[in-house]
Motif scaffolding. Structure first.
Motif, PDB file in Angstrom:
ATOM      1  N   GLU A  26       0.823  -1.207   0.000  1.00  0.00           N
ATOM      2  CA  GLU A  26       0.000   0.000   0.000  1.00  0.00           C
ATOM      3  C   GLU A  26       0.862   1.264   0.000  1.00  0.00           C
ATOM      4  N   GLN A  27       1.985   1.209   0.690  1.00  0.00           N
ATOM      5  CA  GLN A  27       2.894   2.351   0.678  1.00  0.00           C
ATOM      6  C   GLN A  27       3.450   2.587  -0.729  1.00  0.00           C
ATOM      7  N   ALA A  28       3.851   1.496  -1.404  1.00  0.00           N
ATOM      8  CA  ALA A  28       4.390   1.622  -2.763  1.00  0.00           C
ATOM      9  C   ALA A  28       3.311   2.084  -3.733  1.00  0.00           C
ATOM     10  N   ALA A  29       2.119   1.538  -3.603  1.00  0.00           N
ATOM     11  CA  ALA A  29       1.027   1.933  -4.492  1.00  0.00           C
ATOM     12  C   ALA A  29       0.698   3.412  -4.327  1.00  0.00           C
ATOM     13  N   ALA A  30       0.673   3.883  -3.091  1.00  0.00           N
ATOM     14  CA  ALA A  30       0.387   5.297  -2.851  1.00  0.00           C
ATOM     15  C   ALA A  30       1.513   6.185  -3.388  1.00  0.00           C
ATOM     16  N   GLN A  31       2.752   5.695  -3.333  1.00  0.00           N
ATOM     17  CA  GLN A  31       3.893   6.474  -3.829  1.00  0.00           C
ATOM     18  C   GLN A  31       3.779   6.735  -5.321  1.00  0.00           C
ATOM     19  N   TRP A  32       3.276   5.726  -6.071  1.00  0.00           N
ATOM     20  CA  TRP A  32       3.260   5.843  -7.533  1.00  0.00           C
ATOM     21  C   TRP A  32       1.879   6.123  -8.109  1.00  0.00           C
TER      22      TRP A  32
END
Length: 504
Positions: free
Chosen positions: A492-498
């Motif tokens: 979820e952190q990576a998805a929100a980053q991109w």
């Protein structure tokens, strides 16, 4: 008002236009030339090489078959068989400073995270073939192309960019200059352009030889320069180390080309006729940033260098696929903070490395009293397994790695073409230009998390033929791995980053 205006209907501008239209943006392309098929884009002068990375990019947008057909290349010549378990060894390799290398000398054990794919090899094509395929693709997605419209004014403001081209006035939210090495957009928007001055004037021509047997095919370094003959009838290339002084300074006459050719080759070869000719230099320049507010640059508008090694077209395609989805998200208001800035931070180092690769080749080829010793040393190094493997890494387009803040060796790199048991490949899932969460363990937590980004991230679950030790991977729309793991929180952190905050 259009969402984006693109200056330049070459391969980079057209590919970018297709990417933006695929994401629902309204796109207008303004092209300086009236003729969509100028002679310099056709064979032989329009001869270009697509490296494996560019071929894979076309595959991931469903364009590989059309591109191969337009280039006269059988699909089986560039891909792995559908039942292959391991990635085949590379069959072709670029040259370095005119020194051809043997692909059999590549250490494939040093090339990690490779899987079989319908796109494994580069191939030769022409600018005409590439632009025709990409123009048809872009127009099919609703892109408007206006030809005979050179950009003469660019006026950014808080709400958009006003553009004057061909005497007409246009307006868009963003402007991207893809208008080549002498970019009007770069000049009008006052981008800083720095680098090194040329060492040579290069020539490419279609000629009729009175005595062609005097010049064998292939690259030939001499004490005064370099010449190249390809199997294409009458195709001639030359490098004359004059400091770049002749380029565009005088007409390209038969007499001048013959004089240069005789000096470089040390023969009395005669040119009966020159049908078409063009000159260039190895001037190596790059803008300090690829974005200034609402104006961006891609391809040769952002960086120029000599054509040695055939990296220019491929570098531009890489710019376009990196920028397209980021710019589209920015236009739609769904981009996370800093996403558009990552275009420069990711692509500028790649461009700088290609410029240095070009400079190194020029330095190796430049005539002088120490030149033979340097060329012998470089040639010996290139013939080693490590040297050959390094050239492949630098030229194939498959092994660039962006710094995405992770030590995992795959994050920031081109994703392998994972193949599910039902035959679906990652390349198939990327046709629509969305991100993809590949879940090899069908974890319900990851499935639920991915649902929150529905419309921006596809979810694909199930066993694959080879998962390379991974549990799951998040792949950006440009085919770059953004995350690997098995933890919902880090996904979820990576998805929100991109891809910004979830939609629901």
């Amino acid at each position: 008002m259009h969402d984006v205006i693109i200056a330049g209907a070459g391969p980079v501008g057209l590919f970018l236009a297709g990417e933006l239209a695929l994401s629902g943006c309204s796109v207008l392309v303004l092209e300086r030339d009236q003729d969509p098929r100028p002679p310099l884009k056709a064979l032989p002068l329009g001869l270009r090489g697509l490296n494996a990375g560019s071929v894979e990019t076309f595959y991931r947008r469903g364009l590989l078959e059309a591109m191969a057909k337009a280039s006269g290349v059988p699909l089986e010549r560039i891909g792995a068989s559908s039942d292959a378990v391991d990635a085949p060894d590379p069959r072709e390799l670029s040259h370095f400073a005119g020194m051809t290398l043997n692909a059999a000398d590549i250490d494939t054990t040093a090339l990690s995270y490779r899987l079989p794919s319908p796109a494994m090899e580069g191939f030769m094509t022409s600018l005409e073939a590439v632009t025709e395929v990409l123009a048809e693709h872009a127009c099919g997605l609703g892109v408007e192309i206006v030809r005979g419209a050179p950009v003469t004014a660019v006026r950014p403001d808080d709400d958009g960019v006003a553009v004057t081209a061909g005497g007409q006035h246009y307006r868009s939210r963003r402007l991207v200059g893809c208008d080549g090495g002498r970019s009007a957009v770069r000049r009008l928007a006052d981008f800083e352009f720095t680098g090194t001055e040329p060492q040579f004037t290069g020539y490419v021509a279609q000629v009729t030889f009175a005595d062609p047997d005097q010049l064998p095919l292939g690259f030939h370094l001499t004490d005064t320069g370099m010449y190249l003959r390809t199997p294409l009838e009458g195709h001639l290339g030359m490098m004359d180390f004059d400091g770049g002084t002749f380029d565009r300074s005088k007409p390209l006459t038969r007499e001048h080309l013959q004089t240069v050719l005789r000096r470089i080759t040390g023969t009395d070869v005669t040119l009966d006729e020159v049908h078409l000719a063009s000159s260039f230099t190895d001037r190596a320049m790059q803008t300090t940033t690829y974005r200034q507010g609402r104006v961006l640059l891609a391809g040769d508008a952002a960086h120029i260098h000599s054509p040695l090694g055939g990296q220019g077209l491929n570098l531009g395609i890489g710019d376009a696929v990196n920028l397209g989805w980021k710019l589209a998200a920015t236009v739609h208001g769904t981009a996370p903070k800093g996403l558009l800035d990552s275009y420069t931070s990711e692509r500028h180092p790649i461009g700088a490395a290609i410029l240095d690769w070009s400079r190194a080749q020029v330095a190796t080829m430049k005539p002088g009293p120490n030149a033979p010793a340097l060329r012998t040393l470089v040639h010996d190094l290139m013939r080693t397994t490590d040297g050959t493997t390094q050239v492949y890494r630098r030229t194939s387009g498959l092994f660039h790695q962006y710094d995405l803040g992770s030590r995992h060796p795959l994050i920031g790199r081109n994703a392998p073409d994972f193949r599910y048991k039902d035959g679906t490949r990652l390349g198939d899932l990327l046709h629509q230009g969305q991100g993809v969460l590949l879940d090899f363990t069908a974890d319900q937590g990851l499935k639920g998390a991915a649902h929150a980004w529905q419309g921006r991230i596809q979810y694909a679950a199930g066993p694959v033929h080879s998962r390379l030790g991974l549990a799951a991977a998040l792949v950006r729309p440009d085919g770059v791995v953004a995350w690997t793991g098995d933890d919902r929180d880090t996904f979820e952190q990576a998805a929100a980053q991109w891809f910004a905050a979830p939609l629901n």
